[in-house]
Design a protein around this motif. Structure first.
Motif, short mmCIF file in Angstrom:
data_model
loop_
_atom_site.label_atom_id
_atom_site.label_comp_id
_atom_site.label_asym_id
_atom_site.label_seq_id
_atom_site.Cartn_x
_atom_site.Cartn_y
_atom_site.Cartn_z
N LEU A 157 87.63 47.49 139.28
CA LEU A 157 86.32 47.58 138.64
C LEU A 157 85.44 48.44 139.53
N PHE A 158 84.97 49.57 138.98
CA PHE A 158 84.15 50.50 139.75
C PHE A 158 82.69 50.30 139.37
N LEU A 159 81.90 49.79 140.30
CA LEU A 159 80.48 49.54 140.08
C LEU A 159 79.68 50.71 140.63
N ASP A 160 79.39 51.65 139.76
CA ASP A 160 78.66 52.84 140.19
C ASP A 160 77.17 52.54 140.27
N GLU A 161 76.52 53.16 141.24
CA GLU A 161 75.09 52.95 141.50
C GLU A 161 74.77 51.45 141.60
N ILE A 162 75.50 50.78 142.46
CA ILE A 162 75.32 49.34 142.67
C ILE A 162 73.91 49.03 143.18
N GLY A 163 73.26 50.00 143.80
CA GLY A 163 71.91 49.78 144.30
C GLY A 163 70.89 49.56 143.21
N GLU A 164 71.23 49.90 141.95
CA GLU A 164 70.32 49.73 140.83
C GLU A 164 70.51 48.38 140.14
N MET A 165 71.45 47.56 140.61
CA MET A 165 71.74 46.30 139.93
C MET A 165 70.55 45.34 140.05
N PRO A 166 70.12 44.73 138.93
CA PRO A 166 69.00 43.78 138.97
C PRO A 166 69.30 42.58 139.86
N ALA A 167 68.26 41.96 140.42
CA ALA A 167 68.42 40.87 141.37
C ALA A 167 69.18 39.69 140.78
N VAL A 168 68.90 39.35 139.50
CA VAL A 168 69.57 38.20 138.90
C VAL A 168 71.07 38.44 138.78
N MET A 169 71.48 39.68 138.53
CA MET A 169 72.89 40.00 138.42
C MET A 169 73.55 40.05 139.78
N GLN A 170 72.78 40.34 140.80
CA GLN A 170 73.36 40.35 142.15
C GLN A 170 73.88 38.96 142.51
N VAL A 171 73.19 37.93 142.09
CA VAL A 171 73.62 36.55 142.37
C VAL A 171 74.94 36.26 141.66
N LYS A 172 75.02 36.63 140.40
CA LYS A 172 76.23 36.36 139.62
C LYS A 172 77.42 37.17 140.15
N LEU A 173 77.16 38.40 140.54
CA LEU A 173 78.25 39.22 141.10
C LEU A 173 78.72 38.64 142.42
N LEU A 174 77.79 38.12 143.22
CA LEU A 174 78.16 37.53 144.50
C LEU A 174 79.13 36.36 144.30
N ARG A 175 78.88 35.55 143.31
CA ARG A 175 79.77 34.43 143.03
C ARG A 175 81.16 34.94 142.65
N PHE A 176 81.20 35.97 141.82
CA PHE A 176 82.49 36.51 141.41
C PHE A 176 83.26 37.07 142.61
N LEU A 177 82.55 37.76 143.50
CA LEU A 177 83.21 38.31 144.68
C LEU A 177 83.72 37.21 145.61
N ALA A 178 83.05 36.07 145.60
CA ALA A 178 83.42 34.98 146.51
C ALA A 178 84.75 34.35 146.13
N ASP A 179 84.95 34.07 144.81
CA ASP A 179 86.18 33.35 144.43
C ASP A 179 86.84 33.87 143.16
N GLY A 180 86.36 35.00 142.65
CA GLY A 180 86.98 35.57 141.45
C GLY A 180 86.62 34.86 140.17
N SER A 181 85.65 33.94 140.20
CA SER A 181 85.28 33.21 138.99
C SER A 181 83.99 33.78 138.39
N TYR A 182 83.90 33.68 137.07
CA TYR A 182 82.70 34.15 136.37
C TYR A 182 82.58 33.33 135.09
N GLN A 183 81.43 33.42 134.46
CA GLN A 183 81.17 32.64 133.24
C GLN A 183 80.60 33.57 132.18
N PRO A 184 81.34 33.76 131.08
CA PRO A 184 80.79 34.57 129.99
C PRO A 184 79.49 33.97 129.48
#
Length: 452
Positions: A237-264
């Motif tokens: 998964l290529f996240l281009d211009e990651i610096g533009e990601m909104p703060a609320v999404m940064q939290v959700k992405l951090l969780r996914f990076l931690a253990d590979g889990s996410y919630q649709p």
């Protein structure tokens, strides 16, 4: 140590020739018939095959010719006691590299084996260089400069790992191309590479795009939809211009990076996905962490390995090479730059980097005059392409100053050297050999032309 497959049905010949070849430092395997030879080669390809044409089950040299293609791409030296000119020609036509008559002269065999081994080595190197050069060209990562060589080496070393990668660099330097190169050189190459531009998707839709949603979870969600994370399963998964990601999404992405889990969106139970994260930005993420607009913990999660794409002003010697590459791809006709165009290319800053250079070359090649001998791109064509000049030769026949013989020869020499460098993956020894120069002579020319 080089591997040789000796295919012969005479035990004495196997024993004596095998021992003699091992004494020369080669690893030798033997096979007593055609089927055994093919099976041995399939299990472990050899650098060279010494093949007796008259082996079981047919003992017919003509039938033995059918075995030769089974050992491609290794060079095959055929041996037979029924040597004649017609059979030698048939063996060569069938793909054999050389032909020896029995009884085999040891001195002749030594020379033939040495030449065949050298050919096999060069063929392997050429294939590797073509693959590397092809990848570099396709990815826009061509260049002989030290920064580009270092970047390609880092890509080669990092690609097989599972580490997340953060690609930093100015716009137009090929950050997405680095992500593609990482993916294609990794064990995940057979799986999807899914790019997502974090600044191009509205904040309220980015979560749904990344993680998917269930039917009815928000207005307009008329059906379940998988997200890009699920699409990239097993891949990158290529996240281009990651610096533009909104703060609320940064939290959700951090969780996914931690253990590979996410919630649709709209789901009550989490999912997991196995994807490698490659992120990129032209912004100074450390500064954004300092001003609070980017999460520090996410920053450190992303920067497993940091790669930097150098701007063109840090690799000026690559401008001519890249321009020649883009010109070759921009047109199906023979095309070249005038010496004035080459000087103009080298003197410019290129604030838009490789992206701007490519666009300028493509535009200039479309504007340049065409003749029976091809397309000649001048400095005026390039200047107009970047908005720094008027349309060349507008409203009148071409008034381009004819080139002197010396200029024509200099431009042709430069183009030939650049093309040879591209073909050999910038290997100076192979380039010199292809051009009929000494290595020292080639290096002097590269210095003089600013291509070193």
């Amino acid at each position: 140590m080089s591997g040789i497959l000796l295919a012969d049905d005479e035990p004495a010949f196997q024993r004596l020739t095998g021992a003699w070849l091992r004494g020369l430092g080669h690893e030798v395997r033997v096979a007593g018939d055609g089927d055994a030879a093919k099976a041995a080669f399939a299990e472990k390809p050899a650098d060279l095959v010494l093949l007796d044409l008259a082996m079981p089950p047919h003992h017919d040299p003509e039938a033995g010719l059918a075995l030769i293609p089974a050992f491609a791409p290794a060079p095959v030296v055929v041996m037979t006691g029924h040597a004649d000119h017609a059979l030698a020609l048939k063996a060569i036509d069938a793909g054999a590299w050389d032909f020896l008559a029995k009884p085999v002269d040891p001195d002749l065999l030594r020379v033939v084996v040495a030449r065949a081994m050298e050919r096999a080595r060069l063929a392997r190197e050429l294939a590797e260089l073509k693959a590397q050069a092809g990848t570099a060209e396709d990815m826009g990562l061509a260049g002989a400069s030290a920064p580009m060589q270092a970047l390609r080496e880092l890509i080669r070393r990092v690609a097989p790992t599972r580490l997340p990668v953060l690609v930093l660099g100015p716009s137009g330097t090929g950050k997405e191309l680095v992500a593609r190169a990482l993916h294609e050189a990794s064990p995940r190459a057979g799986k999807p590479l899914v790019p997502v531009h974090c600044g191009a998707i509205p904040a309220e839709l980015l979560e749904s795009e990344l993680f998917g949603h269930l039917k009815g979870s928000f207005t307009g969600a008329v059906a379940d939809r998988p997200g890009l994370v699920e699409t990239a399963e097993g891949g990158t998964l290529f996240l281009d211009e990651i610096g533009e990601m909104p703060a609320v999404m940064q939290v959700k992405l951090l969780r996914f990076l931690a253990d590979g889990s996410y919630q649709p969106v709209g789901a009550r139970t989490p999912k997991t996905a196995d994807v490698r994260i490659v992120a990129a930005t032209h912004r100074d993420l450390a500064a954004r962490v300092a001003d609070g607009s980017f999460r520090e913990d996410l920053f450190y999660r992303l920067k497993g390995v940091v790669l930097r794409t150098p701007p063109l002003d840090e690799r000026p010697g690559d401008v001519a090479l890249l321009a020649a590459l883009f010109l070759r791809r921009a047109t199906d006709a023979a095309a070249r730059f005038t010496p004035e165009a080459m000087r103009w290319l080298a003197s410019r800053n290129w604030p838009g980097n490789v992206r701007e250079l490519r666009a300028a070359v493509e535009c200039a090649s479309a504007l340049a005059p065409r003749s029976a001998t091809g397309i000649l791109v001048d400095a005026d064509d390039l200047a107009f392409a970047v908005g720094e000049g008027s349309l060349p030769n507008s409203g009148a026949p071409s008034a381009m100053r004819p080139q002197s013989l010396e200029e024509e020869l200099a431009a042709l020499e430069r183009l030939r050297i650049v093309q040879a460098l591209e073909r050999t993956g910038h290997n100076h020894t192979h380039t010199a050999r292809e051009l009929g120069l000494s290595r020292v002579g080639l290096l002097k020319k590269l210095d003089r032309m600013g291509l070193r």
